[in-house]
Design a protein around this motif. Sequence first.
Motif, PDB file in Angstrom:
ATOM      1  N   SER A 171       0.896   3.879  -3.028  1.00 25.28           N
ATOM      2  CA  SER A 171       0.525   5.269  -2.730  1.00 25.28           C
ATOM      3  C   SER A 171       1.633   6.227  -3.149  1.00 25.28           C
ATOM      4  CB  SER A 171       0.236   5.448  -1.240  1.00 25.28           C
ATOM      5  OG  SER A 171      -0.893   4.721  -0.872  1.00 25.28           O
TER       6      SER A 171
ATOM      7  N   ARG B 108       1.321   9.116  -5.977  1.00 24.63           N
ATOM      8  CA  ARG B 108       1.620  10.524  -5.665  1.00 24.63           C
ATOM      9  C   ARG B 108       2.637  11.089  -6.643  1.00 24.63           C
ATOM     10  NH1 ARG B 108       3.672   9.729  -0.717  1.00 24.63           N
ATOM     11  NH2 ARG B 108       2.142   8.288   0.031  1.00 24.63           N
TER      12      ARG B 108
ATOM     13  N   HIS C 131      -4.072  11.363  -6.837  1.00 27.39           N
ATOM     14  CA  HIS C 131      -4.333  11.501  -5.410  1.00 27.39           C
ATOM     15  C   HIS C 131      -5.023  10.270  -4.846  1.00 27.39           C
ATOM     16  CE1 HIS C 131      -3.088  15.658  -5.471  1.00 27.39           C
ATOM     17  NE2 HIS C 131      -3.799  15.821  -6.600  1.00 27.39           N
ATOM     18  N   ARG C 132      -4.848  10.100  -3.541  1.00 27.18           N
ATOM     19  CA  ARG C 132      -5.498   8.999  -2.834  1.00 27.18           C
ATOM     20  C   ARG C 132      -6.975   9.301  -2.643  1.00 27.18           C
ATOM     21  NH1 ARG C 132      -2.608   8.375   2.638  1.00 27.18           N
ATOM     22  NH2 ARG C 132      -3.341  10.504   2.643  1.00 27.18           N
ATOM     23  N   ARG C 133      -7.737   8.291  -2.364  1.00 23.67           N
ATOM     24  CA  ARG C 133      -9.191   8.441  -2.171  1.00 23.67           C
ATOM     25  C   ARG C 133      -9.474   9.393  -1.010  1.00 23.67           C
ATOM     26  NH1 ARG C 133     -13.397   8.692  -5.012  1.00 23.67           N
ATOM     27  NH2 ARG C 133     -15.177   8.804  -3.654  1.00 23.67           N
ATOM     28  N   GLU C 134      -8.699   9.303   0.058  1.00 20.70           N
ATOM     29  CA  GLU C 134      -8.901  10.180   1.208  1.00 20.70           C
ATOM     30  C   GLU C 134      -8.689  11.637   0.817  1.00 20.70           C
ATOM     31  OE1 GLU C 134      -6.367   7.659   1.602  1.00 20.70           O
ATOM     32  OE2 GLU C 134      -7.848   6.202   2.292  1.00 20.70           O
ATOM     33  N   ASP C 135      -7.661  11.895  -0.013  1.00 18.38           N
ATOM     34  CA  ASP C 135      -7.394  13.259  -0.461  1.00 18.38           C
ATOM     35  C   ASP C 135      -8.560  13.780  -1.296  1.00 18.38           C
ATOM     36  OD1 ASP C 135      -4.919  13.070   0.763  1.00 18.38           O
ATOM     37  OD2 ASP C 135      -3.881  12.504  -1.096  1.00 18.38           O
TER      38      ASP C 135
ATOM     39  N   ASP D 276       0.824  -1.206   0.000  1.00 15.62           N
ATOM     40  CA  ASP D 276       0.000   0.000   0.000  1.00 15.62           C
ATOM     41  C   ASP D 276       0.861   1.260   0.000  1.00 15.62           C
ATOM     42  OD1 ASP D 276      -2.304  -1.481  -0.015  1.00 15.62           O
ATOM     43  OD2 ASP D 276      -2.737  -1.230   2.130  1.00 15.62           O
ATOM     44  N   GLU D 277       1.895   1.260   0.831  1.00 13.78           N
ATOM     45  CA  GLU D 277       2.776   2.437   0.884  1.00 13.78           C
ATOM     46  C   GLU D 277       3.480   2.669  -0.453  1.00 13.78           C
ATOM     47  OE1 GLU D 277       5.500   1.992   4.105  1.00 13.78           O
ATOM     48  OE2 GLU D 277       3.981   2.421   5.624  1.00 13.78           O
TER      49      GLU D 277
END
Length: 139
Positions: free
Chosen positions: A97, A101, A106-110, A93-94
């Motif tokens: 991600s 980036r 962008h990530r879903r949270e962003d 995942d890291e």
Amino acid sequence: MSDENENKPENDEQLAGKIKGSARQIWLAGLGAYTKAEEDAGKFFERLVQEGEQLESKTRGVVEKHVRSVEDRVGDVRDRATGTWDRLEHLFDERVSGALRRLGIHRREDIDALERRIQALEAELVRLREQTEDRSEEE
């Protein structure tokens, strides 16, 4: 000639009695052996059952001990494998991600945070327009 016929074994009543007595003894011995074998077979069968039960209880304990040992080892291996998979998943995942980036994705949270900010700004814009319209109507 009659002396000869009387001395023949076929005509000897004493010999016939002995043979008959022997045959009866053999018959009785056979019956006795059969009865004894039947009694002994029952006792022998019961003894075999008892020995089988003892053996089963001994082996059941040993088998259960081995099963528990194997289950414990499997549990340990499962726990280690789960921990390893969790670490690998986190690492993956890291890395993904980081790569996204770097590519500008962008990530879903962003994206969710940006959508919430847009909604707040739109609500503020609507409020300001309404205020402006109310002032225009007053003048």
